[in-house]
Write an enzyme that holds these catalytic residues in place. Sequence first.
Site, mmCIF file in Angstrom:
data_model
loop_
_atom_site.group_PDB
_atom_site.id
_atom_site.type_symbol
_atom_site.label_atom_id
_atom_site.label_comp_id
_atom_site.label_asym_id
_atom_site.label_seq_id
_atom_site.Cartn_x
_atom_site.Cartn_y
_atom_site.Cartn_z
ATOM 1 N N LYS A 35 0.832 -1.201 0.000
ATOM 2 C CA LYS A 35 0.000 0.000 0.000
ATOM 3 C C LYS A 35 0.878 1.269 0.000
ATOM 4 O O LYS A 35 0.628 2.222 -0.724
ATOM 5 C CB LYS A 35 -0.855 -0.029 1.277
ATOM 6 C CG LYS A 35 -2.211 0.601 1.129
ATOM 7 C CD LYS A 35 -2.995 0.491 2.422
ATOM 8 C CE LYS A 35 -3.900 -0.730 2.458
ATOM 9 N NZ LYS A 35 -4.561 -0.890 3.778
ATOM 10 N N THR A 85 -11.618 -0.902 12.226
ATOM 11 C CA THR A 85 -12.167 -1.607 13.387
ATOM 12 C C THR A 85 -13.183 -2.630 12.865
ATOM 13 O O THR A 85 -14.382 -2.443 13.014
ATOM 14 C CB THR A 85 -12.855 -0.638 14.367
ATOM 15 O OG1 THR A 85 -13.781 0.181 13.629
ATOM 16 C CG2 THR A 85 -11.878 0.248 15.080
ATOM 17 N N THR A 121 -13.909 4.369 13.785
ATOM 18 C CA THR A 121 -15.203 4.176 14.454
ATOM 19 C C THR A 121 -15.010 3.155 15.570
ATOM 20 O O THR A 121 -14.645 2.011 15.303
ATOM 21 C CB THR A 121 -16.246 3.672 13.443
ATOM 22 O OG1 THR A 121 -16.343 4.645 12.404
ATOM 23 C CG2 THR A 121 -17.604 3.475 14.087
ATOM 24 N N LYS A 208 -20.935 9.175 15.959
ATOM 25 C CA LYS A 208 -20.639 8.382 14.763
ATOM 26 C C LYS A 208 -21.509 7.120 14.681
ATOM 27 O O LYS A 208 -22.139 6.846 13.656
ATOM 28 C CB LYS A 208 -19.158 8.010 14.779
ATOM 29 C CG LYS A 208 -18.731 7.026 13.729
ATOM 30 C CD LYS A 208 -18.899 7.606 12.335
ATOM 31 C CE LYS A 208 -18.863 6.531 11.292
ATOM 32 N NZ LYS A 208 -17.908 6.767 10.255
ATOM 33 N N GLY A 257 -34.276 -1.937 -1.877
ATOM 34 C CA GLY A 257 -33.548 -2.802 -2.792
ATOM 35 C C GLY A 257 -32.993 -4.002 -2.062
ATOM 36 O O GLY A 257 -33.664 -4.558 -1.182
ATOM 37 N N CYS A 264 -18.921 -0.636 6.768
ATOM 38 C CA CYS A 264 -19.308 0.245 7.882
ATOM 39 C C CYS A 264 -20.667 -0.083 8.490
ATOM 40 O O CYS A 264 -20.734 -0.565 9.612
ATOM 41 C CB CYS A 264 -19.279 1.700 7.424
ATOM 42 S SG CYS A 264 -17.664 2.164 6.769
ATOM 43 N N LYS A 327 -21.638 -0.903 -3.395
ATOM 44 C CA LYS A 327 -22.369 0.224 -3.969
ATOM 45 C C LYS A 327 -21.576 0.735 -5.160
ATOM 46 O O LYS A 327 -20.396 0.401 -5.301
ATOM 47 C CB LYS A 327 -22.603 1.326 -2.932
ATOM 48 C CG LYS A 327 -21.347 2.051 -2.477
ATOM 49 C CD LYS A 327 -21.754 3.211 -1.588
ATOM 50 C CE LYS A 327 -20.571 4.101 -1.285
ATOM 51 N NZ LYS A 327 -20.904 5.190 -0.375
ATOM 52 N N ARG A 334 -16.604 -5.635 0.763
ATOM 53 C CA ARG A 334 -16.845 -6.108 2.128
ATOM 54 C C ARG A 334 -18.346 -6.196 2.382
ATOM 55 O O ARG A 334 -19.080 -5.239 2.153
ATOM 56 C CB ARG A 334 -16.178 -5.161 3.147
ATOM 57 C CG ARG A 334 -14.667 -5.304 3.179
ATOM 58 C CD ARG A 334 -14.039 -4.297 4.117
ATOM 59 N NE ARG A 334 -14.207 -2.923 3.635
ATOM 60 C CZ ARG A 334 -13.883 -1.845 4.338
ATOM 61 N NH1 ARG A 334 -13.395 -1.968 5.555
ATOM 62 N NH2 ARG A 334 -14.055 -0.644 3.828
HETATM 63 C C1 UGA Z 1 -21.417 4.957 5.463
HETATM 64 C C2 UGA Z 1 -22.016 6.304 5.889
HETATM 65 O O1 UGA Z 1 -22.954 6.741 4.917
HETATM 66 C C3 UGA Z 1 -20.906 7.359 6.054
HETATM 67 O O2 UGA Z 1 -21.451 8.589 6.510
HETATM 68 C C4 UGA Z 1 -19.876 6.835 7.062
HETATM 69 O O3 UGA Z 1 -18.801 7.742 7.238
HETATM 70 C C5 UGA Z 1 -19.331 5.512 6.554
HETATM 71 O O4 UGA Z 1 -20.417 4.559 6.407
HETATM 72 C C6 UGA Z 1 -18.345 5.010 7.577
HETATM 73 O O5 UGA Z 1 -18.751 4.665 8.692
HETATM 74 O O6 UGA Z 1 -17.138 5.042 7.305
HETATM 75 P P1 UGA Z 1 -20.537 3.963 3.128
HETATM 76 O O7 UGA Z 1 -20.310 2.679 3.866
HETATM 77 O O8 UGA Z 1 -19.483 4.493 2.220
HETATM 78 O O9 UGA Z 1 -20.841 5.143 4.174
HETATM 79 O O10 UGA Z 1 -21.847 3.731 2.243
HETATM 80 P P2 UGA Z 1 -23.317 4.350 2.163
HETATM 81 O O11 UGA Z 1 -23.376 5.343 1.084
HETATM 82 O O12 UGA Z 1 -23.794 4.740 3.499
HETATM 83 O O13 UGA Z 1 -24.119 3.055 1.676
HETATM 84 C C7 UGA Z 1 -24.201 1.902 2.505
HETATM 85 C C8 UGA Z 1 -25.030 0.830 1.881
HETATM 86 O O14 UGA Z 1 -26.406 1.192 1.896
HETATM 87 C C9 UGA Z 1 -24.720 0.506 0.420
HETATM 88 O O15 UGA Z 1 -24.691 -0.905 0.269
HETATM 89 C C10 UGA Z 1 -25.865 1.126 -0.354
HETATM 90 O O16 UGA Z 1 -26.125 0.462 -1.554
HETATM 91 C C11 UGA Z 1 -27.005 0.954 0.640
HETATM 92 N N1 UGA Z 1 -28.120 1.916 0.456
HETATM 93 C C12 UGA Z 1 -27.912 3.246 0.587
HETATM 94 C C13 UGA Z 1 -29.384 1.446 0.181
HETATM 95 O O17 UGA Z 1 -29.630 0.212 0.070
HETATM 96 N N2 UGA Z 1 -30.418 2.340 0.042
HETATM 97 C C14 UGA Z 1 -30.225 3.673 0.168
HETATM 98 O O18 UGA Z 1 -31.213 4.428 0.030
HETATM 99 C C15 UGA Z 1 -28.936 4.141 0.443
#
Ligand code: UGA
Length: 437
Positions: A35, A85, A121, A208, A257, A264, A327, A334
């Site tokens: 890395k 974590t 976190t 958080k 969905g 996270c 996503k 993960r």
């Molecule tokens: C999430 C939080 O949104 C961040 O604010 C946080 O900092 C981060 O975790 C973290 O703890 O580090 P992230 O894991 O990048 O961010 O992804 P999200 O955009 O939150 O999406 C999470 C999951 O929810 C994805 O699988 C997405 O497809 C799903 N999702 C999201 C849905 O199924 N429906 C929605 O309407 C939105």
Amino acid sequence: MRISVIGCGYLGAVHAACMAKLGHEVVGIDVDERKIADLSAARAPFFEPGLEDLLREVQATGRLSFTTDMAAAVGNSVHFICVGTPQKKGENAADMTYVDAATAGLLPHLSPGDVVVGKSTVPVGTAARLAAIVKDAQPEAHLLWNPEFLREGHAVSDTLQPDRLVYGVTGGSEDHDAVQILDRVYATPLEAGVPRLVADLPTAELVKTAANSFLATKISFINAMAELCDAAGADVTVLADAIGLDDRIGRKFLNAGIGFGGGCLPKDIRAFMARAGELGADQALTFLREVDAINMRRRIRVVELTRELCGGSLLGQRVTVLGAAFKPESDDVRDSPALSIAAQLQLQGAVVTVTDPQALQNAARRFPELHYEESTDAAIHRADVLLLLTEWQEYRDLDPYETAAMVASPKVLDGRNVLEHHKWRAAGWTYRGLGRP
Ligand code: UGA
């Protein structure tokens, strides 16, 4: 300012590059030599839009370097802890090994006046425990907790222009010496008007986990509504639009969905429940068990719907899964619901082909038994059923007429409810959404 960033994964690599962009002199430190070699050559070790350009831009200024040597932290005044974590194997709790090791490794290099800033976190109570360890090693150093809210896929802009900054300090007072130091680190976003809240250590840690739990709850709420819509013959996408127009509810994170995944939300709600149990407050979070259960049921539902679409048996059916990342705009697999569905279908006798614009390497490492295809066209060719499971733009843009000419049988399951179903049906497809008639 002179800054160390310990841990150069999804969080730390972006944080280091962004701190250099804000004008600071930054060294990123990680135990993973590969890395560090990538980052030193301005190559992002994972897919994150904008990161590689930013790495090139800031490395040209000479303000950003990377190393595996913790001693490079000597002489810096602010040290961010950005290690992972993950969930402990076989348990809900968070694995604190990396945070503890990073802190222990940093202690011999601290000088009076230094500030250690936790961004990982963590279970509430961790910051107070680490603050005591830091004080023991260097009585004139401070530990702060400054949780990170960035989303993968938007990590650079979320770091440079965050919604808010939260500083956790012992006692929770604005007058704490370390508050001014962190204000200097974040001078640019603060001048741009980003709100900043000062809290005590446990509150900052809880902000958080509470935020991620709320987001997970919102997604599971709309997925529970999708289950009801399926039972009642209603359309969850219209329902979400209608309730989302109430600005107390809001339309964001109401996309029903296949559910949430990633590094996270799933592990954070589980670690939060585990920690609440340790604190004797488990009843407060029993609802998160339901949030988790609704989320995991989505995956089973998609397998069942695929079986239905295949006429009752998956055996020998050629299933093409569009999307492997948890996503779009990410190569992170993960706890990806898409991949877990693909693996389950394969176990149940389907012949599964998975494609994704960025995540195939990571996916193949995690599920080597699945068949992967880089080209979308090749993956779609002669499929008995298509499953859109990660809503990359290129899959949303598929032309239903052209695609129909490539498959063996025009059947599609839209796991993210993003395709225009009228158009697909008009082109001769059997279309199934989730929570849509
Ligand atoms: C999430 C939080 O949104 C961040 O604010 C946080 O900092 C981060 O975790 C973290 O703890 O580090 P992230 O894991 O990048 O961010 O992804 P999200 O955009 O939150 O999406 C999470 C999951 O929810 C994805 O699988 C997405 O497809 C799903 N999702 C999201 C849905 O199924 N429906 C929605 O309407 C939105």
